[in-house]
Design a protein around this motif. Structure first.
Motif, PDB file in Angstrom:
ATOM      1  N   LEU A  77       0.841  -1.189   0.023  1.00 29.23           N
ATOM      2  CA  LEU A  77      -0.161   0.055   0.169  1.00 29.23           C
ATOM      3  C   LEU A  77       1.170   1.130  -0.306  1.00 29.23           C
ATOM      4  N   TYR A  78       2.019   0.943   0.991  1.00 29.94           N
ATOM      5  CA  TYR A  78       2.945   2.532   0.625  1.00 29.94           C
ATOM      6  C   TYR A  78       3.629   2.518  -0.319  1.00 29.94           C
ATOM      7  N   MET A  79       3.863   1.188  -1.223  1.00 30.00           N
ATOM      8  CA  MET A  79       4.293   1.344  -2.261  1.00 30.00           C
ATOM      9  C   MET A  79       3.221   2.241  -3.502  1.00 30.00           C
ATOM     10  N   LEU A  80       2.046   1.904  -3.514  1.00 27.20           N
ATOM     11  CA  LEU A  80       0.904   2.448  -4.314  1.00 27.20           C
ATOM     12  C   LEU A  80       0.847   4.150  -3.882  1.00 27.20           C
ATOM     13  N   GLY A  81       1.195   4.498  -2.679  1.00 21.40           N
ATOM     14  CA  GLY A  81       0.819   5.682  -2.589  1.00 21.40           C
ATOM     15  C   GLY A  81       2.124   7.028  -2.905  1.00 21.40           C
ATOM     16  N   VAL A  82       3.262   6.388  -2.516  1.00 20.00           N
ATOM     17  CA  VAL A  82       4.814   6.676  -3.151  1.00 20.00           C
ATOM     18  C   VAL A  82       4.528   7.415  -5.366  1.00 20.00           C
ATOM     19  N   THR A  83       3.723   5.976  -5.359  1.00 19.82           N
ATOM     20  CA  THR A  83       3.805   6.060  -6.733  1.00 19.82           C
ATOM     21  C   THR A  83       2.687   7.230  -6.994  1.00 19.82           C
ATOM     22  N   ILE A  84       1.763   6.961  -5.932  1.00 21.19           N
ATOM     23  CA  ILE A  84       0.369   8.150  -7.192  1.00 21.19           C
ATOM     24  C   ILE A  84       1.822   9.464  -6.449  1.00 21.19           C
ATOM     25  N   ALA A  85       1.855  10.049  -5.427  1.00 20.29           N
ATOM     26  CA  ALA A  85       3.018  11.062  -5.141  1.00 20.29           C
ATOM     27  C   ALA A  85       3.564  11.965  -6.345  1.00 20.29           C
ATOM     28  N   ALA A  86       4.428  11.168  -6.901  1.00 20.79           N
ATOM     29  CA  ALA A  86       5.534  10.647  -7.614  1.00 20.79           C
ATOM     30  C   ALA A  86       4.764  11.189  -9.551  1.00 20.79           C
ATOM     31  N   THR A  87       3.780  10.900  -9.241  1.00 17.59           N
ATOM     32  CA  THR A  87       2.617  10.687 -10.537  1.00 17.59           C
ATOM     33  C   THR A  87       2.130  12.074 -10.885  1.00 17.59           C
ATOM     34  N   SER A  88       1.604  12.943  -9.894  1.00 10.67           N
ATOM     35  CA  SER A  88       0.428  13.680  -9.252  1.00 10.67           C
ATOM     36  C   SER A  88       0.433  14.489  -9.827  1.00 10.67           C
ATOM     37  N   VAL A  89      -0.154  15.326 -10.918  1.00  9.50           N
ATOM     38  CA  VAL A  89      -0.540  16.175 -11.350  1.00  9.50           C
ATOM     39  C   VAL A  89      -1.066  17.422 -10.658  1.00  9.50           C
ATOM     40  N   ASN A  90      -2.294  17.222  -9.547  1.00 11.01           N
ATOM     41  CA  ASN A  90      -2.606  18.490  -9.095  1.00 11.01           C
ATOM     42  C   ASN A  90      -2.365  18.140  -6.937  1.00 11.01           C
ATOM     43  N   ALA A  91      -2.267  19.377  -6.385  1.00 16.73           N
ATOM     44  CA  ALA A  91      -2.961  19.129  -5.732  1.00 16.73           C
ATOM     45  C   ALA A  91      -3.990  18.035  -4.675  1.00 16.73           C
ATOM     46  N   PRO A  92      -4.875  17.717  -5.033  1.00 16.60           N
ATOM     47  CA  PRO A  92      -5.474  17.076  -4.130  1.00 16.60           C
ATOM     48  C   PRO A  92      -5.522  14.955  -4.544  1.00 16.60           C
ATOM     49  N   MET A  93      -4.571  15.700  -5.554  1.00 13.23           N
ATOM     50  CA  MET A  93      -4.403  13.694  -6.197  1.00 13.23           C
ATOM     51  C   MET A  93      -3.112  13.406  -5.341  1.00 13.23           C
ATOM     52  N   PHE A  94      -2.564  14.851  -5.050  1.00 14.98           N
ATOM     53  CA  PHE A  94      -1.171  14.225  -4.330  1.00 14.98           C
ATOM     54  C   PHE A  94      -1.527  14.742  -2.247  1.00 14.98           C
ATOM     55  N   ALA A 158      11.698  13.688  -8.115  1.00 14.04           N
ATOM     56  CA  ALA A 158      12.829  12.698  -7.908  1.00 14.04           C
ATOM     57  C   ALA A 158      12.259  12.071  -6.090  1.00 14.04           C
ATOM     58  N   PRO A 159      12.511  12.402  -5.251  1.00 16.10           N
ATOM     59  CA  PRO A 159      12.386  11.985  -3.879  1.00 16.10           C
ATOM     60  C   PRO A 159      11.935  11.163  -3.691  1.00 16.10           C
ATOM     61  N   PHE A 160       9.562  10.403  -4.207  1.00 13.50           N
ATOM     62  CA  PHE A 160       9.453   9.601  -3.738  1.00 13.50           C
ATOM     63  C   PHE A 160       9.408   8.483  -5.183  1.00 13.50           C
ATOM     64  N   TRP A 161      10.388   8.891  -6.161  1.00 19.60           N
ATOM     65  CA  TRP A 161      11.060   7.584  -6.783  1.00 19.60           C
ATOM     66  C   TRP A 161      11.766   6.884  -6.475  1.00 19.60           C
ATOM     67  N   ALA A 162      12.747   7.275  -5.399  1.00 23.98           N
ATOM     68  CA  ALA A 162      13.757   7.301  -4.599  1.00 23.98           C
ATOM     69  C   ALA A 162      13.223   5.805  -3.366  1.00 23.98           C
ATOM     70  N   LEU A 163      12.000   7.058  -2.729  1.00 24.28           N
ATOM     71  CA  LEU A 163      11.561   5.938  -1.730  1.00 24.28           C
ATOM     72  C   LEU A 163      10.910   4.821  -2.103  1.00 24.28           C
ATOM     73  N   LEU A 164      10.404   4.988  -3.506  1.00 23.66           N
ATOM     74  CA  LEU A 164       9.823   4.107  -3.703  1.00 23.66           C
ATOM     75  C   LEU A 164      10.253   2.409  -4.376  1.00 23.66           C
ATOM     76  N   GLY A 165      12.205   2.568  -4.236  1.00 21.50           N
ATOM     77  CA  GLY A 165      13.271   1.549  -4.479  1.00 21.50           C
ATOM     78  C   GLY A 165      13.501   1.385  -2.566  1.00 21.50           C
ATOM     79  N   TYR A 166      13.327   2.308  -1.784  1.00 20.25           N
ATOM     80  CA  TYR A 166      13.645   1.898  -0.418  1.00 20.25           C
ATOM     81  C   TYR A 166      12.132   1.028  -0.345  1.00 20.25           C
ATOM     82  N   THR A 167      11.220   1.212  -0.407  1.00 20.91           N
ATOM     83  CA  THR A 167      10.028   0.429  -0.121  1.00 20.91           C
ATOM     84  C   THR A 167      10.462  -1.460  -0.853  1.00 20.91           C
ATOM     85  N   LEU A 168      10.207  -1.063  -1.962  1.00 16.84           N
ATOM     86  CA  LEU A 168      11.027  -2.285  -2.666  1.00 16.84           C
ATOM     87  C   LEU A 168      11.958  -3.302  -2.074  1.00 16.84           C
ATOM     88  N   MET A 169      13.153  -2.517  -1.526  1.00 13.84           N
ATOM     89  CA  MET A 169      13.715  -2.952  -0.861  1.00 13.84           C
ATOM     90  C   MET A 169      13.001  -3.480   0.781  1.00 13.84           C
TER      91      MET A 169
END
Length: 402
Positions: A77-94, A158-169
């Motif tokens: 679920l955390y990985m999903l949240g990080v991915t949404i943050a990294a691909t957000s296009v507006n504030a509500p999505m973030f 980029a910080p959110f993509w980096a966090l996604l890598g940590y979460t995968l680990m």
């Protein structure tokens, strides 16, 4: 046992990384999403609010389905949240991404508390909680600098993509090494256990020790919220200087936590509660003394603020481990529910304490001093209560140490 604690540490870090890593990028996030900085800053409060409330739901799930399955679900679920943050296009999505991430941390946090309670008790549990809390402070020490550098060179996503890598680990480590620790006699419930929550809250011992964590969290939240204004807006520090001071305090808390663990091992939990309470008293009194006794110009000096803060933060390091272990000790068959309730009291109580203090018509230093003194009173009450609780030091079996 060290391998077990380091594995739990990878889960514990998901919470602070979800906040601290993107702090320096908040202006860039607001610009990139066409929003205001105040809206993006509100995502921090939203994260903490959901974290407090969501643990009440995560507790029964951890007891019903086990520690390992909920840990895996929380990480995904955390990985999903990080991915949404990294691909957000507006504030509500973030903002939605922050809710998803916080719900995930609810699961992993309760798993960590429950797993420690499953395998350890008494002073052993206190040292484990102290270790996790102490090492945790490396995140606010380093994450803002690391996140800021990543965002500066690669953009705010980029910080959110980096966090996604940590979460995968973390997911791979959990899949490979996290064994189920839920006791066979764990009480399972099929719905939100309101009655059990109320029953635990009626336990005066539990409430007194859990409120110590609320006081410590309230102090930490108030400090983090007010520090930028005190040190930068009024004190004149640059953002880099502020990050260094902020980070140094994080390393200080980590050092104090390791010292507290040694004191627990040799002299016990009550002494740690005493030392922690007195350090908070010194911190709060020092801030008030500076406001009353020092000339206005000298009050702007960084050390006038940070020396009392360092004292109180050292106190925080001394009280959290003992208070958490005392609160959870009687609930071996309800570890998930009790752990969730400790988290709820800590987050919700700490947030309420901090918000009340900051809403008062007081100077920022006086508001923080008030929270420090409140935390001292709560720690001192817990120290007095600890005299009625006989902690145990259990010899660990080879299976437990594996």
């Amino acid at each position: 046992m060290q391998k077990f604690l380091f594995l739990l540490l990878t889960l514990v870090l998901l919470g602070p990384l979800g906040i601290d890593l993107y702090l320096p990028a908040i202006p860039a996030i607001a610009l990139g999403l066409g929003s205001s900085e105040s809206v993006i800053q509100a995502s921090i409060s939203l994260f903490i609010l959901v974290l407090g409330l969501g643990q009440l739901l995560a507790g029964p799930l951890v007891d019903r389905y086990g520690r390992r399955p909920i840990a895996i679900a929380g990480i995904m679920l955390y990985m999903l949240g990080v991915t949404i943050a990294a691909t957000s296009v507006n504030a509500p999505m973030f903002m939605a991404s922050r809710v998803v991430q916080s719900l995930a941390v609810c699961c992993t946090s309760v798993v960590v508390f429950s797993s420690v309670r499953d395998r350890l008790q008494g002073d052993d549990a206190a040292r484990a909680f102290g270790f996790l809390n102490g090492t945790l402070n490396i995140v606010p020490a380093l994450a803002p600098l690391i996140g800021g550098l990543i965002a500066q060179y690669y953009g705010w996503r980029a910080p959110f993509w980096a966090l996604l890598g940590y979460t995968l680990m973390a997911l791979l480590l959990v899949l490979a090494f996290l064994a189920e620790t839920r006791p066979a006699n764990t009480q399972q419930v099929g719905r939100l256990p309101v009655g059990q929550y109320i029953g635990i809250l009626r336990d005066k011992n539990f409430l007194i020790f859990a409120l110590v964590n609320a006081g410590a969290m309230g102090m930490a939240l108030t400090y983090v919220s007010l520090a930028p204004g005190v040190l930068m807006s009024r004190g004149g520090l640059t953002p880099l200087q502020f990050s260094l001071v902020f980070g140094a305090n994080g390393f200080w808390i980590m050092l104090m936590s390791f010292i507290a663990n040694r004191i627990i091992r040799k002299l016990g939990r009550p002494l740690c509660l005493t030392i922690g309470g007195l350090l908070m008293l010194i911190g709060g009194s020092g801030l008030l003394a500076g406001l009353v006794l020092l000339p206005a110009q000298l009050q702007l000096a960084t050390w006038v603020y940070m020396v009392p803060v360092a004292s109180a933060c050292a106190g925080l390091a001394f009280v959290i481990g003992p208070a958490t272990s005392y609160a959870l000790e009687p609930y071996s068959s309800q570890a998930g529910i009790a752990s969730a309730l400790v988290g709820f009291v800590q987050m919700a109580g700490g947030a309420a304490l901090g918000l009340i203090a900051m809403a008062l018509p007081l100077p920022p230093k006086a508001s923080l001093a008030l929270v420090m003194l409140t935390a001292f009173v709560l720690a001192w009450a817990a120290k007095r209560r600890s005299k009625r609780v006989k902690g145990t030091l259990r010899a660990l079996s080879p299976e437990t140490l594996g």
